[in-house]
Design a protein around this motif. Structure first.
Motif, PDB file in Angstrom:
ATOM      1  N   ASP A  52      -8.720 -11.587   5.540  1.00 38.39           N
ATOM      2  CA  ASP A  52      -8.522 -12.025   4.150  1.00 38.39           C
ATOM      3  C   ASP A  52      -7.141 -11.730   3.596  1.00 38.39           C
ATOM      4  O   ASP A  52      -6.854 -12.087   2.457  1.00 38.39           O
ATOM      5  N   GLY A  53      -6.334 -11.013   4.310  1.00 36.12           N
ATOM      6  CA  GLY A  53      -5.014 -10.672   3.806  1.00 36.12           C
ATOM      7  C   GLY A  53      -5.061  -9.443   2.917  1.00 36.12           C
ATOM      8  O   GLY A  53      -5.970  -8.610   3.009  1.00 36.12           O
ATOM      9  N   ALA A  54      -4.073  -9.330   2.038  1.00 34.38           N
ATOM     10  CA  ALA A  54      -3.933  -8.140   1.196  1.00 34.38           C
ATOM     11  C   ALA A  54      -5.068  -7.987   0.186  1.00 34.38           C
ATOM     12  O   ALA A  54      -5.350  -6.886  -0.277  1.00 34.38           O
ATOM     13  N   THR A  55      -5.752  -9.084  -0.151  1.00 36.67           N
ATOM     14  CA  THR A  55      -6.849  -8.993  -1.128  1.00 36.67           C
ATOM     15  C   THR A  55      -8.016  -8.169  -0.607  1.00 36.67           C
ATOM     16  O   THR A  55      -8.817  -7.670  -1.393  1.00 36.67           O
ATOM     17  N   SER A  56      -8.119  -8.024   0.718  1.00 40.68           N
ATOM     18  CA  SER A  56      -9.216  -7.224   1.269  1.00 40.68           C
ATOM     19  C   SER A  56      -9.057  -5.742   0.951  1.00 40.68           C
ATOM     20  O   SER A  56     -10.031  -4.993   1.003  1.00 40.68           O
ATOM     21  N   LEU A  57      -7.842  -5.316   0.613  1.00 37.04           N
ATOM     22  CA  LEU A  57      -7.605  -3.908   0.294  1.00 37.04           C
ATOM     23  C   LEU A  57      -7.911  -3.576  -1.160  1.00 37.04           C
ATOM     24  O   LEU A  57      -7.985  -2.413  -1.530  1.00 37.04           O
ATOM     25  N   LEU A  58      -8.034  -4.591  -1.994  1.00 33.81           N
ATOM     26  CA  LEU A  58      -8.324  -4.356  -3.405  1.00 33.81           C
ATOM     27  C   LEU A  58      -9.753  -3.876  -3.585  1.00 33.81           C
ATOM     28  O   LEU A  58     -10.659  -4.288  -2.856  1.00 33.81           O
ATOM     29  N   SER A  59      -9.956  -3.026  -4.577  1.00 38.85           N
ATOM     30  CA  SER A  59     -11.292  -2.514  -4.862  1.00 38.85           C
ATOM     31  C   SER A  59     -12.167  -3.645  -5.402  1.00 38.85           C
ATOM     32  O   SER A  59     -11.755  -4.404  -6.286  1.00 38.85           O
ATOM     33  N   LYS A  60     -13.352  -3.759  -4.871  1.00 40.93           N
ATOM     34  CA  LYS A  60     -14.276  -4.812  -5.304  1.00 40.93           C
ATOM     35  C   LYS A  60     -14.920  -4.481  -6.651  1.00 40.93           C
ATOM     36  O   LYS A  60     -15.495  -5.341  -7.296  1.00 40.93           O
ATOM     37  N   ARG A  61     -14.837  -3.212  -7.060  1.00 38.47           N
ATOM     38  CA  ARG A  61     -15.441  -2.784  -8.326  1.00 38.47           C
ATOM     39  C   ARG A  61     -14.486  -2.899  -9.504  1.00 38.47           C
ATOM     40  O   ARG A  61     -14.856  -2.562 -10.631  1.00 38.47           O
ATOM     41  N   ARG A  62     -13.269  -3.371  -9.254  1.00 36.81           N
ATOM     42  CA  ARG A  62     -12.278  -3.432 -10.322  1.00 36.81           C
ATOM     43  C   ARG A  62     -12.737  -4.358 -11.446  1.00 36.81           C
ATOM     44  O   ARG A  62     -13.165  -5.472 -11.213  1.00 36.81           O
ATOM     45  N   GLY A  63     -12.642  -3.853 -12.673  1.00 35.01           N
ATOM     46  CA  GLY A  63     -13.017  -4.641 -13.839  1.00 35.01           C
ATOM     47  C   GLY A  63     -14.485  -4.583 -14.201  1.00 35.01           C
ATOM     48  O   GLY A  63     -14.897  -5.146 -15.204  1.00 35.01           O
ATOM     49  N   ARG A  64     -15.285  -3.916 -13.397  1.00 38.01           N
ATOM     50  CA  ARG A  64     -16.715  -3.807 -13.687  1.00 38.01           C
ATOM     51  C   ARG A  64     -17.023  -2.454 -14.303  1.00 38.01           C
ATOM     52  O   ARG A  64     -16.336  -1.479 -14.028  1.00 38.01           O
ATOM     53  N   PRO A  65     -18.072  -2.373 -15.127  1.00 35.05           N
ATOM     54  CA  PRO A  65     -18.431  -1.077 -15.708  1.00 35.05           C
ATOM     55  C   PRO A  65     -18.999  -0.129 -14.655  1.00 35.05           C
ATOM     56  O   PRO A  65     -19.506  -0.556 -13.622  1.00 35.05           O
ATOM     57  N   SER A  66     -18.928   1.155 -14.962  1.00 33.16           N
ATOM     58  CA  SER A  66     -19.423   2.176 -14.053  1.00 33.16           C
ATOM     59  C   SER A  66     -20.929   2.103 -13.911  1.00 33.16           C
ATOM     60  O   SER A  66     -21.643   1.686 -14.835  1.00 33.16           O
ATOM     61  N   ASN A  67     -21.429   2.512 -12.764  1.00 34.10           N
ATOM     62  CA  ASN A  67     -22.878   2.566 -12.552  1.00 34.10           C
ATOM     63  C   ASN A  67     -23.517   3.677 -13.389  1.00 34.10           C
ATOM     64  O   ASN A  67     -24.715   3.659 -13.628  1.00 34.10           O
ATOM     65  N   HIS A  68     -22.741   4.654 -13.805  1.00 36.73           N
ATOM     66  CA  HIS A  68     -23.257   5.796 -14.551  1.00 36.73           C
ATOM     67  C   HIS A  68     -23.115   5.635 -16.062  1.00 36.73           C
ATOM     68  O   HIS A  68     -23.354   6.577 -16.812  1.00 36.73           O
TER      69      HIS A  68
END
Length: 174
Positions: A52-68
């Motif tokens: 996938d290139g450099a995008t595979s290193l980005l966090s998938k949780r970015r921009g989402r609220p915390s689970n806690h």
């Protein structure tokens, strides 16, 4: 290109190390030490980088609220009770009273953040940072003398005396 611009410092460092591994300038075992991951995880990142290139290193949780994160209803309930009954309390005491009398268990740090966001509490560290002087207020007094001397004609002598006294006081305190 967009992925590279939104990378964090850690993700950008990982990209640099993985690109050096791909080009053969760095061994996988050295990359493990630099990144701080196990060998298996480095290979996982390398395969994602190939796919996938450099995008595979980005966090998938970015921009989402915390689970806690607590539900919004708990926040509104706690803040309404604090606003109604404990408006003059600090976050620690308010959290204790909420848990004791209302059954609303919220940590004091969470409540502190909510109260600051709502304007019910001011963080004292941000409101008035104070400079601690070893001379016991001598710096403040000397600054006052200087500002007074600037506004009052003919009082340059007070400034010289204040500087002399300040240097004597700091030597004595040190």
């Amino acid at each position: 290109m967009v992925a590279v611009l939104s990378m964090s410092k850690q993700e950008f460092g990982r990209l640099d190390v993985l690109l050096r591994v791909q080009s053969g300038r760095l061994r996988v075992s050295d990359a493990c030490v630099l990144i701080g991951l196990q060998r298996r995880q480095v290979f996982r990142l390398l395969s994602g980088l190939k796919q996938d290139g450099a995008t595979s290193l980005l966090s998938k949780r970015r921009g989402r609220p915390s689970n806690h994160r607590l539900p919004a209803e708990v926040r509104t309930l706690a803040l309404s009770i604090v606003r109604e009954r404990y408006s003059d309390f600090g976050p620690s005491l308010a959290a204790e009273k909420l848990a004791e009398h209302h059954g609303c268990s919220v940590s004091r740090e969470t409540l502190r953040g909510w109260m600051i966001a709502e304007g019910l509490w001011q963080d004292l560290g941000i409101v008035s940072p104070r400079r601690i002087s070893r001379a016991g207020g001598a710096t403040a007094w000397a600054n006052w003398c200087r500002s007074t001397a600037r506004s009052t004609p003919g009082s340059r002598t007070a400034v010289r005396r204040a500087r002399c006294w300040l240097s004597w006081m700091t030597r004595r305190a040190g």
